[in-house]
Design an enzyme around this catalytic site. Structure first.
Site, short mmCIF file in Angstrom:
data_model
loop_
_atom_site.label_atom_id
_atom_site.label_comp_id
_atom_site.label_asym_id
_atom_site.label_seq_id
_atom_site.Cartn_x
_atom_site.Cartn_y
_atom_site.Cartn_z
N ASP A 161 -9.33 2.95 -4.79
CA ASP A 161 -8.44 2.86 -3.62
C ASP A 161 -7.34 3.90 -3.80
O ASP A 161 -7.61 5.09 -3.75
CB ASP A 161 -7.90 1.43 -3.50
CG ASP A 161 -7.42 1.10 -2.09
OD1 ASP A 161 -6.76 1.95 -1.48
OD2 ASP A 161 -7.68 -0.01 -1.61
N ASN B 106 -9.97 6.92 0.77
CA ASN B 106 -8.75 6.17 0.51
C ASN B 106 -7.71 7.10 -0.09
O ASN B 106 -7.38 8.11 0.49
CB ASN B 106 -9.07 4.96 -0.38
CG ASN B 106 -9.00 3.65 0.39
OD1 ASN B 106 -8.01 3.37 1.06
ND2 ASN B 106 -10.03 2.84 0.29
N GLU C 132 0.85 -1.20 0.00
CA GLU C 132 0.00 0.00 0.00
C GLU C 132 0.88 1.25 0.00
O GLU C 132 2.08 1.19 0.24
CB GLU C 132 -0.91 0.02 1.23
CG GLU C 132 -2.32 -0.54 0.99
CD GLU C 132 -3.20 0.44 0.23
OE1 GLU C 132 -2.70 1.48 -0.25
OE2 GLU C 132 -4.41 0.16 0.08
N ASN D 144 -5.83 6.55 7.77
CA ASN D 144 -5.46 5.78 6.59
C ASN D 144 -4.41 6.49 5.75
O ASN D 144 -3.23 6.38 6.02
CB ASN D 144 -6.73 5.47 5.77
CG ASN D 144 -6.50 4.51 4.64
OD1 ASN D 144 -5.51 3.79 4.62
ND2 ASN D 144 -7.40 4.50 3.66
N ASP E 269 -17.16 1.75 9.79
CA ASP E 269 -18.58 2.03 9.87
C ASP E 269 -18.89 3.46 10.27
O ASP E 269 -20.03 3.79 10.58
CB ASP E 269 -19.23 1.07 10.88
CG ASP E 269 -19.07 -0.38 10.47
OD1 ASP E 269 -19.28 -0.69 9.29
OD2 ASP E 269 -18.70 -1.19 11.34
#
Length: 276
Positions: A188, A141, A15, A98, A116
């Site tokens: 993403d 993202n 990532e 993130n 959530d």
């Protein structure tokens, strides 16, 4: 897959790819490693972080590495001796963090929110001030900033779109709008090219797609597994690095075989903006 080559295999989940000082750097989720790999495929663990996932990277303008320690709600900074220290605390704004991008003026944007919970974006300005600058995002993202430092684009995975904000002089965000509707494909990681298009990775679509503002598809590279992130790099910024792995759900991220790969493809339009 015919237009791609494998640069590295045997990964868990790659990532947050970044082209930095002649190598591709990325976060190796599922381990505590940050890895750098050169164009010949020689890789090296360049740092270890005190978390397994999520963690993402970028750099301050003075060259120091920044690491988002997502579950801890911390932005870490690597000092000259290699130690990681706290650069900013984010846990009071959201439960998990993130992606990160540092713009050309030194503003640090980090997004998060939780699986959530509504997503948010925070900014850490060069003077160290931390504040929330956007809310109500649907699982944010990848992020990118245009070369003129005027626009931030964020991938909203659960809204299947790319969303744009104006960046104000003080680092705040305004004038939120849909930059591109992606017709049901969840984006993403993203990066920008010099014609103003965005490359986005998609896990369920198992591809990497180049789109223009409004959503018109300009190019698609189909893969055989989910694509988590992409970055334009190489000597002329015309190499597209795609980080891909088989996806069997969040509950199996830590117990599946290492199917992660870095794939590369040559493209005609070079990358620009941030992250680089």
């Amino acid at each position: 897959m015919s237009d791609t080559q494998v640069l590295l295999s045997g990964l868990a989940f790659g990532e947050s790819p970044r082209w930095h000082q002649g190598r591709l750097w990325f976060s190796h989720w599922g381990t505590d490693e940050i890895i750098a790999i050169d164009p010949q495929g020689k890789s090296k663990v360049v740092a270890r972080v005190p978390t397994a996932l999520p963690f993402c990277i970028d750099w301050l303008h003075d060259g120091r590495l920044l690491v988002v320690s997502g579950r801890e709600g911390l932005l870490l900074r690597q000092e000259s001796g290699g130690e990681l220290v706290t650069h900013a605390t984010l846990s009071h704004l959201a439960p998990i963090w993130n992606e990160i991008v540092v713009d050309g003026r030194g503003n640090i944007y980090v997004n998060g929110g939780g699986f959530d919970a509504p997503g948010v974006i925070a900014v850490i300005t060069p003077d160290g001030t931390v504040r929330q600058v956007a809310e109500g995002l649907a699982f944010p993202n990848g992020m990118a900033v245009t070369p003129d430092n005027k626009t931030l684009i964020v991938a909203e995975s659960h809204a299947t779109c790319l969303t744009a904000f104006d960046i104000n002089a003080d680092g705040n965000l305004s004038r939120r709008r849909v930059w591109a509707d992606l017709a049901g494909l969840a984006p993403d990681g993203i990066c920008l090219d010099s014609e103003g298009a965005v490359w986005y990775a998609t896990v369920p679509g198992m591809c990497c797609v180049r789109v223009k503002k409004g959503g018109e598809v300009l190019q698609r590279i189909q893969l055989d597994r989910g694509c988590f992130a992409c970055m334009l790099g190489g000597q002329d910024k015309r190499t597209l690095f795609m980080l891909a792995a088989e996806w069997h759900g969040f509950e199996h991220m830590m117990d599946q075989e290492r199917t992660g790969k870095i794939l590369i493809a040559n493209v005609s339009v070079p990358g620009v903006g941030w992250p680089s």
